[in-house]
Design a protein around this motif. Structure first.
Motif, mmCIF file in Angstrom:
data_model
loop_
_atom_site.group_PDB
_atom_site.id
_atom_site.type_symbol
_atom_site.label_atom_id
_atom_site.label_comp_id
_atom_site.label_asym_id
_atom_site.label_seq_id
_atom_site.Cartn_x
_atom_site.Cartn_y
_atom_site.Cartn_z
ATOM 1 N N PRO B 96 -5.360 -3.491 -6.368
ATOM 2 C CA PRO B 96 -5.845 -3.788 -5.123
ATOM 3 C C PRO B 96 -5.625 -4.938 -4.713
ATOM 4 O O PRO B 96 -5.745 -5.114 -3.188
ATOM 5 N N GLU B 97 -5.036 -5.919 -5.074
ATOM 6 C CA GLU B 97 -4.471 -7.239 -4.419
ATOM 7 C C GLU B 97 -3.262 -7.162 -3.681
ATOM 8 O O GLU B 97 -2.871 -7.958 -2.852
ATOM 9 N N THR B 98 -2.652 -5.783 -3.932
ATOM 10 C CA THR B 98 -1.543 -5.780 -2.985
ATOM 11 C C THR B 98 -1.614 -4.876 -1.795
ATOM 12 O O THR B 98 -0.879 -4.447 -0.834
ATOM 13 N N GLY B 99 -3.152 -4.584 -1.372
ATOM 14 C CA GLY B 99 -3.427 -3.687 -0.327
ATOM 15 C C GLY B 99 -3.512 -4.835 0.830
ATOM 16 O O GLY B 99 -3.231 -5.761 0.775
ATOM 17 N N PRO B 100 -3.716 -4.182 2.045
ATOM 18 C CA PRO B 100 -3.940 -4.849 3.431
ATOM 19 C C PRO B 100 -4.181 -6.457 3.280
ATOM 20 O O PRO B 100 -3.729 -7.214 4.033
ATOM 21 N N LEU B 161 7.810 -10.073 -19.703
ATOM 22 C CA LEU B 161 6.455 -9.663 -19.438
ATOM 23 C C LEU B 161 5.933 -10.179 -17.933
ATOM 24 O O LEU B 161 5.473 -9.450 -17.262
ATOM 25 N N LEU B 162 5.923 -11.676 -17.925
ATOM 26 C CA LEU B 162 5.492 -12.313 -16.749
ATOM 27 C C LEU B 162 6.159 -11.781 -15.531
ATOM 28 O O LEU B 162 5.562 -11.606 -14.419
ATOM 29 N N GLY B 163 7.610 -11.677 -15.719
ATOM 30 C CA GLY B 163 8.275 -11.177 -14.302
ATOM 31 C C GLY B 163 7.839 -10.156 -14.042
ATOM 32 O O GLY B 163 7.944 -9.738 -12.771
ATOM 33 N N MET B 164 7.338 -9.103 -14.763
ATOM 34 C CA MET B 164 7.009 -7.690 -14.291
ATOM 35 C C MET B 164 5.800 -7.669 -13.462
ATOM 36 O O MET B 164 5.723 -6.858 -12.512
ATOM 37 N N MET B 165 5.000 -8.717 -13.412
ATOM 38 C CA MET B 165 3.742 -8.729 -12.671
ATOM 39 C C MET B 165 4.011 -8.788 -11.260
ATOM 40 O O MET B 165 3.540 -7.914 -10.359
ATOM 41 N N PRO B 166 4.492 -10.039 -10.698
ATOM 42 C CA PRO B 166 4.916 -10.056 -9.207
ATOM 43 C C PRO B 166 5.954 -8.961 -8.993
ATOM 44 O O PRO B 166 5.978 -8.588 -7.893
ATOM 45 N N GLY B 167 6.960 -8.664 -10.237
ATOM 46 C CA GLY B 167 7.812 -7.454 -9.403
ATOM 47 C C GLY B 167 7.171 -6.548 -9.292
ATOM 48 O O GLY B 167 7.311 -5.515 -8.026
ATOM 49 N N LEU B 174 6.119 -4.370 -0.480
ATOM 50 C CA LEU B 174 7.234 -3.917 0.304
ATOM 51 C C LEU B 174 7.565 -2.461 0.427
ATOM 52 O O LEU B 174 8.093 -2.065 1.540
ATOM 53 N N THR B 175 7.171 -1.608 -0.326
ATOM 54 C CA THR B 175 7.473 0.012 -0.268
ATOM 55 C C THR B 175 6.092 0.769 -0.471
ATOM 56 O O THR B 175 6.292 1.883 -0.158
ATOM 57 N N GLY B 176 4.966 0.339 -0.573
ATOM 58 C CA GLY B 176 3.643 1.089 -0.953
ATOM 59 C C GLY B 176 3.825 1.900 -2.272
ATOM 60 O O GLY B 176 2.678 2.332 -2.663
ATOM 61 N N GLY B 177 4.747 1.887 -3.344
ATOM 62 C CA GLY B 177 4.751 2.360 -4.378
ATOM 63 C C GLY B 177 5.342 1.241 -5.435
ATOM 64 O O GLY B 177 5.641 0.265 -5.072
#
Lengths: 196, 196
Positions: B96-100, B161-167, B174-177
Motif C-alpha cells: 500500500p505504501e507504493t500507491g499514489p 533480502l534487504l535489497g529485495m524490499m526497495p526493489g 515505476l511500472t504498477g507491477g
DNA sequence: GTGTCAAGAATGAACGCTCGTTTTACAATG
DNA sequence: CATTGTAAAACGAGCGTTCATTCTTGACAC
C-alpha cells in the motif's frame, strides 16, 4: 558542418549536463551551470536543446538506455550460463555504476523526476518491462535446467531477481555497502542450491 | 497557546508539504504551494519551519522514520516466524505504501535529494543500517533453524533480502507491477526450499 | 463575569534575486 | 551565403524569505 561535429557537440552538452545533474539534481542545476560546464554560449546550447526539459529527457533516456543495453547483452549470452552466474555478473556490471560518476546515481534522479513527468515515467516503465522479460526468460531456463524447482513460476522468480538489482545499487549508493563479494555470496546461497 | 495546538499546526504544515512534494518533488514545489495547501499564511509557516530545507528535512525524517518503525516491529516478532513468512509480511506492508499517497513514493524523492544534502544522506544511511542489522538477525535465526544452509553467511543473505524490499517497491511505483502475490510466490520459491 | 493588556500567533505586501528563455548584433566557419 | 557559434543584455516570471502590521489568546485585576 559535418554531421559528426553536430553529434559531438550534442554529446558535449549532454556530458556537461550529466556532470551537473549528478552533482545537484535536475532542478537544482541551472542552465547557466550546464552552459558553463560545457564551455559554450547560451545560444549554442539552446540550438541543440530547445528547453531544459528536453535536455533532461534526452539525458535520462540516454543513460537509462545504456543500462538496458548492458543487461540485454547479459541476458543474451549463448550458451546461457547458470542463473547464479548471470546474477553475479550483473552485480559486477552494477557495482562501478554506483560510484560517484556512475549511471545508477543519475537513475535516482530519473526515478524521482519520473513521478512528475508522465512522458519520462512511460519511458522508464518501458525499460523496466524489457528487463523484466529478460530476467523471466532467465528464470525459465534455470527451472528447465533443474536450478529451480520444476513447479516454480518463472515470472514470480523473475520479478524477485529483477528487484534485487536496483536494491543492490540503492544500498551501495546510499550507504556505500555492501561489498560486491558479500552480495554475491548471498546470491549464491539463495540461487545455487539444488532444487527442492 | 496549548502545546497540542502547536504540534497540530506543525503537523498540518507537514501534511500539506507531503501532499505537494508527492505531486511535484521537493524543488518543483514552491513555498507558496505548501502554504496554499496548508491554508496558512507565509509567516505562519515560516514560524514553524525557518527555511524550505528544514521543511524538507523534517518531512523526510518523519516519513523515513515511520518506515523503519514498521520494519523494526516486523523483525521483533516473538516467536520469530519463518524467514519466508516475514518477507511476505514485509511485502504486504510495502504494497500500500507504493500507491499514489504511499510513503515509498516520497522515498524516491528523498533518495534523490540525499545525493545533494549530506545531512539527509547521513540520516538515510543510518536508517538503512538499522534495517540491515534487523534483516541480518533474521537470516541468522533462519540459518540456525535449518531454513538456510548451515554454512551460509547471514550478512550476505541479509543484504540480498534487504535489497529485495526497495526493489519490489520501485517496480511497483515505476511500472504498477508486479502483483504482491506473484512477488510472494517468487520469495517462497527462493526462501522456502529446504537447505541444501 | 468583565475589562485590560502584553505576549504570542498569524498576516500579506514587498524585497532582492535567480531562473529559463529570447533577442540582439556580430564573428567565424564550410 | 547559410549555418554555427559568441557575447551580452534583457525579459517577465517566480522564487525563498523578511518584516511591519494586525489579530488572537489567556492570565489577571476588579
Amino acid at each position: 558542418m559535418s554531421e559528426a561535429h553536430l553529434a559531438a557537440r550534442r554529446q558535449q552538452i549532454l556530458d556537461a549536463a550529466r556532470a551537473c545533474f549528478l552533482r545537484n539534481g535536475f532542478h537544482q542545476t541551472s542552465m547557466q551551470d550546464v552552459i558553463r560546464e560545457a564551455r559554450l554560449s547560451v545560444g549554442a546550447v539552446y540550438r541543440y536543446f530547445p528547453s531544459k526539459n528536453d535536455l533532461i529527457t534526452a539525458l535520462a533516456e540516454q543513460v537509462v538506455g545504456e543500462v538496458v543495453a548492458v543487461f540485454t547483452a547479459l541476458g543474451a549470452q549463448d550458451p546461457p550460463p547458470p542463473l547464479a552466474e548471470v546474477m553475479q555478473r550483473a552485480v559486477d556490471v552494477i557495482t562501478p555504476e554506483t560510484g560517484p560518476d556512475g549511471r545508477f546515481r543519475l537513475a535516482l534522479h530519473v526515478w524521482s523526476e519520473s513521478l512528475r513527468d508522465p512522458a519520462l515515467a512511460e519511458f522508464v516503465a518501458g525499460i523496466y518491462g524489457r528487463l523484466r522479460t529478460i530476467v523471466i526468460a532467465l528464470a525459465r531456463r534455470a527451472r528447465d535446467h533443474g536450478e529451480l524447482p520444476p513447479d516454480s513460476d518463472p515470472e514470480a522468480v523473475g520479478v524477485v531477481l529483477l528487484g534485487m538489482m536496483p536494491g543492490y545499487a540503492l544500498q551501495r549508493i546510499l550507504t556505500g555497502g555492501p561489498e560486491p563479494d558479500v552480495f554475491k555470496a548471498g546470491l549464491r546461497t539463495l540461487l545455487a542450491r539444488p532444487a527442492g
